[in-house]
Design a protein around this motif. Sequence first.
Motif, short mmCIF file in Angstrom:
data_model
loop_
_atom_site.label_atom_id
_atom_site.label_comp_id
_atom_site.label_asym_id
_atom_site.label_seq_id
_atom_site.Cartn_x
_atom_site.Cartn_y
_atom_site.Cartn_z
N PHE A 25 0.85 -1.18 0.00
CA PHE A 25 0.00 0.00 0.00
C PHE A 25 0.89 1.24 0.00
O PHE A 25 1.86 1.28 0.74
N PRO A 26 0.54 2.23 -0.79
CA PRO A 26 1.24 3.49 -0.60
C PRO A 26 0.91 3.97 0.82
O PRO A 26 -0.21 3.81 1.26
N ALA A 27 1.86 4.47 1.54
CA ALA A 27 1.61 4.82 2.93
C ALA A 27 0.66 6.00 2.99
O ALA A 27 0.97 7.09 2.57
N TYR A 28 -0.54 5.77 3.52
CA TYR A 28 -1.53 6.83 3.54
C TYR A 28 -1.13 7.94 4.49
O TYR A 28 -1.56 9.05 4.39
N GLY A 31 0.04 11.13 2.95
CA GLY A 31 -0.83 11.79 1.98
C GLY A 31 -0.92 13.28 2.25
O GLY A 31 -0.30 13.82 3.16
N SER A 32 -1.73 13.94 1.45
CA SER A 32 -1.80 15.39 1.54
C SER A 32 -2.87 15.85 2.52
O SER A 32 -3.05 17.03 2.75
N GLY A 33 -3.61 14.92 3.10
CA GLY A 33 -4.73 15.29 3.95
C GLY A 33 -4.28 15.78 5.31
O GLY A 33 -3.08 15.85 5.59
N PRO A 34 -5.25 16.11 6.16
CA PRO A 34 -4.91 16.59 7.50
C PRO A 34 -4.28 15.47 8.32
O PRO A 34 -4.50 14.29 8.03
N SER A 35 -3.52 15.82 9.31
CA SER A 35 -2.88 14.78 10.12
C SER A 35 -3.94 14.04 10.92
O SER A 35 -4.96 14.59 11.31
N VAL A 36 -3.68 12.76 11.14
CA VAL A 36 -4.64 11.91 11.83
C VAL A 36 -4.13 11.71 13.25
O VAL A 36 -2.94 11.53 13.46
N PRO A 37 -5.03 11.74 14.23
CA PRO A 37 -4.57 11.59 15.62
C PRO A 37 -3.98 10.21 15.87
O PRO A 37 -4.28 9.26 15.16
N GLU A 38 -3.17 10.09 16.88
CA GLU A 38 -2.60 8.81 17.30
C GLU A 38 -3.72 7.89 17.75
O GLU A 38 -4.77 8.35 18.16
N ALA A 40 -1.30 5.65 15.16
CA ALA A 40 -1.22 5.43 13.72
C ALA A 40 -1.78 4.05 13.41
O ALA A 40 -1.76 3.16 14.24
N LEU A 41 -2.29 3.89 12.22
CA LEU A 41 -2.83 2.59 11.81
C LEU A 41 -1.85 1.94 10.84
O LEU A 41 -1.10 2.61 10.16
#
Lengths: 144, 531
Positions: A25-28, A31-38, A40-41
């Motif tokens: 998988f390309p590491a999501y 990506g260019s989106g907003p940062s995702v809270p901890e 990480a998945l």
Amino acid sequence: MTRENTSFRAGFAVAMSAASLLLSFPAYAQGSGPSVPEPALSAGFRFAENSGEELFANICQGCHMSDGKGATGAGTYPSLAGNSNLEAGGYPVSIVVNGQRGMPPFGAMMSDDQVAAVVNYVRTHFGNRYLDAVTSEDVRAVRR
Amino acid sequence: MQTERAMVTRRDLLALIGAVSGSAAMYHAMTSLGFASDSGYKGPIRLEGDPRGASVLILGAGLAGMTAALELRKAGYDVRVLEFNSRAGGRNWTLRGGDSFTELGGFRQTCEFEQGLYINPGPWRIPYHHRALLDYCKRLGVTLEPFIQLNHNAYLHAAGAFAGVPQRIRDIKTDFQGQVSELLAKATQQGRLDEAVSKEDREILMQALRSWGALDGDYAYKANLISGDFRGYARAPGGGLGAEPVPGEPVDLSEILKSRLWRYLQNFALHTFQATMFQPVGGMDMIGKAFAREVGDLIRYGAKVTRIQQDDRGVTVTYTDPDAPATPRQAKADWCVCTIPLSILSQLPIDVGRRMKAAIDAVPYSASVKIGLQFKRRFWEEDEAIYGGISYTDLPVRQIAYPNTGFNGAGKGVLLGAYLFDGPNAYEFTSMSPVERVARAVEFGARIHPQYRTEYDNGIAVAWHRVPFALGCAGRWTDEARAQHYDNLCQIDGRIVLAGEHASYIPAWQEGAILSSLDAITRLHDRVVKQ
């Protein structure tokens, strides 16, 4: 690595076949989106967590719950708290790698080090005091 | 009035083809006449012969259990059903506004959807070739509507490709097909396929590639009105002045390859997902409710089975009621059809032989998570012209599925905002609290639909390993486990026979549950009347 059975037709689902899940998988996370809270998945077919604590909190906890005490509905997820079945380290290693009844096998989704880390975590938490740590060699030995 | 031609039955015709051309030709003919690719359903079951008052205890009021109850009562059996839940249907289940659900671990969610909006946490679509399920829908008066699997205007998305911008399915599909056709046409022209394609076929192949791939007169795939007829336009044809269409620029083949977006195209090609697919109007549980209208009087709800015993005279099942969990009760019958999921059955003491017990213990259950999200408006339709269907992504939510009903309506709408199945993310989402699952589905989904940030209203998340009546989504067979255990699982053991999706080659599909049940009760009935 045990490949998922590619003829398995997941009925509710098959967002993609198990075989295609194995592709990188390309590491999501980049990506260019907003940062995702901890936390990480994981970005592939294998778990990205490394410490026993992280592995437990993101995988085992789903059924055995955050306090390790399991849960009961029509059936039961066994409690890992103060569980004498954990005394021989080889037993939980084998169950994590190969599965047990309804519990899925995790051997294909975790490295030897990861299995050892999560088993050692469970055997030293939730009221368990087994200090003879299992090693990645112990894990390798039970892989079928 | 029937013509002579129509009076030759399909069976006669097949026999003729088989006699003349051999079995391969017969199989081909069967396929084209529509037999071989169906699920094996042979029409309504006929249980002939007198069961002489024999009694059957059915464990579980899901589709397998209720199919058995309906047909066995009709055949003259004394039937009772024990069900763990306080409703019928099992995994055939729909969540609507006002419904609440408590998962293992104690998190309780109440669905806050508007009236008429719902999600199906379990099965949500029905292939046209699942003929048994379709037949029961017809017989039980369940109204169906189309389920849209392929919407060309929905998205394919890869976080690491196209700067994270989702691509329309029609662009990727057309541009991939067009450029592959162009490559094949080039190879053909250069004589590189001469060994594989006869001279006679070569010219036809070139025509076909041009037609199928939207190639121009020079067998090139380009930004022009030929490809535009397939992929759509940068400016679509309109009316009046300035209405001339302007073609869009194709996505380069190399970019499509590297993006891996091509891998989602199989979701529209696999037999299981081919058009036409269906869903019941109003929610998947319309099927469970329709069954319950027929057999609800036979069901005892809130019965948690704790032990299954048998001897040469009959079956005794021990269970408890939620009001008196310390007081075991017993139900007895001559025979037992057990549809309890193996995730649960494998934990119960059950009097069956070593082989069946090993089979019961041999099937792990898949992790799966579905998340329903309500939004203040149907922005996917209003802003993006996406009416039904599914967008696929490599983000952990994997899919965003749009409602296949209520099109073009004002007011709120519900999306399936995540559908995870096996793989690490399904376990990771299961381990989260429901609130966190929903929050992360919104966060990820906003990277495909930025409107999420302003339009999100509320959500509900079901992680199947935390579902008290299932302890997992569905049986996950491997080829090795099937070879070793499947037949042993399906055999009648004394007075007990198992049924459910886990006893089928269509795991996790409702059709598998029904076919398994029909097969089990056919064999059971045969044994009873011959006794």
